[in-house]
Design an enzyme around this catalytic site. Structure first.
Site, short mmCIF file in Angstrom:
data_model
loop_
_atom_site.label_atom_id
_atom_site.label_comp_id
_atom_site.label_asym_id
_atom_site.label_seq_id
_atom_site.Cartn_x
_atom_site.Cartn_y
_atom_site.Cartn_z
N HIS A 1 20.09 45.98 72.42
CA HIS A 1 20.86 45.76 73.67
C HIS A 1 22.19 46.50 73.58
O HIS A 1 22.60 47.22 74.48
CB HIS A 1 21.07 44.26 73.89
CG HIS A 1 22.18 43.94 74.86
ND1 HIS A 1 23.52 44.02 74.51
CD2 HIS A 1 22.16 43.56 76.15
CE1 HIS A 1 24.26 43.71 75.57
NE2 HIS A 1 23.46 43.42 76.56
N LYS B 1 19.22 41.98 70.12
CA LYS B 1 20.64 42.06 70.52
C LYS B 1 21.24 43.39 70.06
O LYS B 1 22.05 44.01 70.78
CB LYS B 1 21.42 40.88 69.91
CG LYS B 1 22.95 40.98 70.07
CD LYS B 1 23.37 40.95 71.53
CE LYS B 1 24.83 40.90 71.85
NZ LYS B 1 25.85 41.34 71.00
N SER C 1 25.23 37.74 74.22
CA SER C 1 25.88 38.86 74.90
C SER C 1 26.65 38.37 76.12
O SER C 1 26.27 37.39 76.75
CB SER C 1 24.86 39.90 75.34
OG SER C 1 25.53 40.95 76.02
N GLU D 1 23.69 49.65 75.65
CA GLU D 1 25.03 49.53 76.27
C GLU D 1 25.87 50.79 75.95
O GLU D 1 26.53 51.34 76.82
CB GLU D 1 25.68 48.27 75.70
CG GLU D 1 27.08 47.99 76.17
CD GLU D 1 27.64 46.76 75.43
OE1 GLU D 1 26.93 45.74 75.33
OE2 GLU D 1 28.78 46.84 74.94
P1 NDP Z 1 36.13 36.46 65.13
O1 NDP Z 1 35.01 37.39 64.88
O2 NDP Z 1 37.48 37.01 65.32
O3 NDP Z 1 36.16 35.38 63.94
C1 NDP Z 1 37.14 34.38 63.89
C2 NDP Z 1 36.51 33.07 63.49
O4 NDP Z 1 35.84 33.20 62.24
C3 NDP Z 1 37.54 31.97 63.33
O5 NDP Z 1 36.99 30.77 63.80
C4 NDP Z 1 37.74 31.95 61.82
O6 NDP Z 1 38.23 30.74 61.32
C5 NDP Z 1 36.34 32.17 61.36
N1 NDP Z 1 36.26 32.59 59.97
C6 NDP Z 1 36.64 33.78 59.47
N2 NDP Z 1 36.41 33.82 58.14
C7 NDP Z 1 35.89 32.61 57.81
C8 NDP Z 1 35.45 32.04 56.58
N3 NDP Z 1 35.47 32.74 55.45
N4 NDP Z 1 34.98 30.77 56.61
C9 NDP Z 1 34.93 30.08 57.76
N5 NDP Z 1 35.33 30.57 58.95
C10 NDP Z 1 35.81 31.82 58.98
O7 NDP Z 1 35.77 35.52 66.40
P2 NDP Z 1 35.11 35.83 67.79
O8 NDP Z 1 35.18 34.56 68.54
O9 NDP Z 1 35.61 37.08 68.42
O10 NDP Z 1 33.57 36.15 67.42
C11 NDP Z 1 32.76 35.20 66.73
C12 NDP Z 1 31.39 35.83 66.47
O11 NDP Z 1 30.79 36.17 67.71
C13 NDP Z 1 31.46 37.13 65.66
O12 NDP Z 1 30.36 37.20 64.80
C14 NDP Z 1 31.36 38.21 66.70
O13 NDP Z 1 30.81 39.40 66.19
C15 NDP Z 1 30.41 37.54 67.70
N6 NDP Z 1 30.48 38.03 69.05
C16 NDP Z 1 31.68 38.34 69.61
C17 NDP Z 1 31.73 38.82 70.90
C18 NDP Z 1 33.06 39.10 71.53
O14 NDP Z 1 33.06 39.62 72.67
N7 NDP Z 1 34.16 38.79 70.89
C19 NDP Z 1 30.51 39.01 71.71
C20 NDP Z 1 29.33 38.56 71.06
C21 NDP Z 1 29.33 38.11 69.77
P3 NDP Z 1 39.82 30.51 61.10
O15 NDP Z 1 40.38 30.19 62.45
O16 NDP Z 1 39.87 29.36 60.17
O17 NDP Z 1 40.36 31.79 60.53
#
Ligand code: NDP
Length: 518
Positions: A222, A219, A165, A226
């Site tokens: 949490h 989480k 988080s 929120e």
């Molecule tokens: P995204 O959720 O937007 O995901 C993008 C990433 O996932 C890229 O690295 C992409 O790779 C990869 N990806 C997508 N599909 C595939 C696949 N089939 N195989 C391999 N890689 C894949 O990224 P975020 O950074 O926003 O979030 C990452 C995680 O963290 C998520 O689960 C999200 O829910 C969680 N999270 C996010 C928060 C936030 O504030 N954003 C807070 C807490 C948790 P490529 O570049 O090759 O497309």
């Protein structure tokens, strides 16, 4: 300043970074290909906003971080823009990534939740060996984590579902983290996560929550809390804005003042910032040019669905999720505006001398409702722990929420004290501090809910929290009538207050005795 980095597969990348400790990329032969020598103590897969920030945070704290992304351009961007911030080992393939990790190999996945997570787990598990650790730091639904842990354990590896988080900023500068998984995996992972977690009063905001899905469960709750916290703040704003006719900036100042007292929290702080923000285009308060449809990504809904299946009343969280749902019912809301549905003017008329007192009432109503929302969230954690066999230390959960995460707040110290002392074993509402806080706030809370109802200003989270509180303190609830109805239409039986056993009444046969079923 740039350096040429020749990766182990012979692909040359021009990088503008220089490590403070230069990369020593020795190579070994494996399956006919040159592979990186194991040198990274931790790896990150998925280098979008969260993953790249987490990788940088790890590197900032002395870890050597293997990094891999499905499409290499994200890896390249990370190395070009931040490669000089610490020790990174970039990889083009999963095999190369895994080979660059020292044993037990530990990899944190930060990819899109759902099928992408399963795909990456499969790739990693194929390349790893028994004893290695796969960590999912994404927002996974906890039943998925339970399933994945079982599957991965059967293959001799550890799987840790870890709630993270704090958003992108937290990932970079110190998140609050909620890892599940085995005690054994925590031994390796714990010190690494402690090195990057937010600090609250000198303590890292991470603890081993429990086995398999416990971390993602906590989480999820949490996030539910929120939602409730944000809805309560929004209702407070609405009462001042529409009710009292205050400007956004004035209300921003009220929140800034509230942030100096017992409501001190990240969400109150950012609320005052949002309300004081002017729109560069129109010069209006920014909040007035934002479309009033609240979005959601699903964790609030999961919290409510799970609570329903555990039969735990999380009324504040539920109302918060429903309020977002209502806000986004564009068609119905547009039609309602045309229909001119009956109701008062949505304005609270008060003499100038009474306004300050009413604003203080709102503050107290917010505090009391917030206590109820947290009590309900912890009830859900407690029920989840019982259902899934987790041994969750609620005091430790409250402590790791004090920093790094979105609901970080001063009063979490009180919450952890309440669980620590055992006073909150049955409900947070029975701990002396919270019992007294609600006792002194409850008159104000009632005045606010009553005024809101009279003047047609919706306060679903305030009023449902108050009703929950009154329900909880009632000696006798109208549930007795419901039991009677159930027995009449469906012979569902009931219990009596004066005699043990299970009873059914022959309702239609006047004067007939009850039939007792033992
Ligand atoms: P995204 O959720 O937007 O995901 C993008 C990433 O996932 C890229 O690295 C992409 O790779 C990869 N990806 C997508 N599909 C595939 C696949 N089939 N195989 C391999 N890689 C894949 O990224 P975020 O950074 O926003 O979030 C990452 C995680 O963290 C998520 O689960 C999200 O829910 C969680 N999270 C996010 C928060 C936030 O504030 N954003 C807070 C807490 C948790 P490529 O570049 O090759 O497309």
């Amino acid at each position: 300043m740039g350096v040429n980095y020749c990766n182990p597969l012979g692909l040359s990348v021009r990088l503008k970074y220089v490590n403070s400790v230069p990369l020593q990329v020795a190579t070994v032969e494996s399956k006919g290909k040159a592979m990186a020598e194991a040198q990274a103590n931790i790896g990150v897969v998925g280098l979008a906003a969260m993953g790249s920030n987490l990788a940088r945070n790890l590197a900032h704290h002395g870890n050597t971080v293997a990094v891999y992304n499905r499409h290499y351009d994200r890896t390249e961007t990370l190395m070009n823009e931040h490669g000089d911030e610490g020790k990174f080992v970039p990889a083009h393939t999963v095999e190369e990534f895994v080979a660059s990790l020292s044993k037990p190999r530990t990899a944190i996945i930060m990819v899109k939740a759902g099928a992408p997570t399963d795909a990456v787990i499969e790739e990693l598990a194929n390349a790893m060996e028994p004893g290695d650790i796969i960590v999912d730091g994404g927002n996974a639904y906890f039943p998925d984590t339970i399933r994945r842990e079982k599957e991965i354990r059967a293959r001799g590896l550890h799987f840790v579902g870890c709630g993270v988080s704090g958003g992108e900023e937290g990932a970079l500068n110190g998140p609050s983290m909620m890892p599940g998984g085995t005690e054994e995996s925590w031994k390796t992972l714990g010190p690494i996560l402690e090195s990057i977690a937010a600090l609250a009063e000198g303590e890292p905001c991470v603890t081993h929550i429990g086995t398999d899905g416990a971390g993602h469960f906590v989480k999820m709750v949490h996030n539910g809390i929120e939602y409730a916290d944000m809805q309560l703040i929004a209702e407070s704003y609405d009462l001042m804005r529409r009710g009292l006719g205050m400007s956004a900036g004035e209300i921003g100042n009220v929140f800034a003042k509230w942030n100096e007292g017992e409501l001190n929290s990240y969400l109150i702080e950012i609320t005052s910032e949002v309300l004081r923000q002017q729109d560069a285009k129109t010069g209006k308060p920014l909040v007035d040019v934002i479309v009033d449809h609240a979005g959601m990504k699903g964790t609030g809904t999961w919290t409510v669905q799970t609570a329903l299946s555990l039969a735990v009343p999380v009324t504040g969280i539920s109302e918060a999720v429903f309020a977002r749902g209502l806000s986004s019912q564009a068609e119905q809301r547009e039609e309602a505006a045309k229909q001119e549905l009956a109701g008062p003017e949505q304005r609270i008329e008060l003499a100038q001398s009474e306004r300050e007192a009413f604003i203080e009432d709102i503050r107290q109503a917010l505090y009391a409702s917030k206590i109820v929302a947290y009590a309900q969230g912890f009830d859900e954690i407690n029920a989840g722990a019982k259902e899934y066999g987790w041994n969750i230390d609620q005091a430790a959960v409250a402590r790791i929420w004090r920093g790094g995460c979105i609901i970080r707040a001063k009063f979490l110290n009180r919450v952890s004290d309440a669980f620590e002392s055992g006073e909150a074993n049955i409900s947070l509402l029975f701990a002396r501090y919270f019992k007294d806080a609600i006792a002194s706030a409850q008159s104000a809370w009632r005045r606010v809910v009553a005024r809101a109802a009279e003047n047609g200003i919706p306060v679903p989270a305030f009023s449902s929290s108050l009703s929950y509180y009154d329900g909880l303190r009632s000696d006798r609830l109208p549930a007795a009538l419901i039991q009677g109805q159930r027995d009449l239409f469906g012979a569902h039986t009931y219990q009596r207050v004066d005699e043990p056993g299970v009873f059914h009444t022959l309702w239609a046969a006047e004067g007939r005795p009850e039939i007792k079923q033992d």
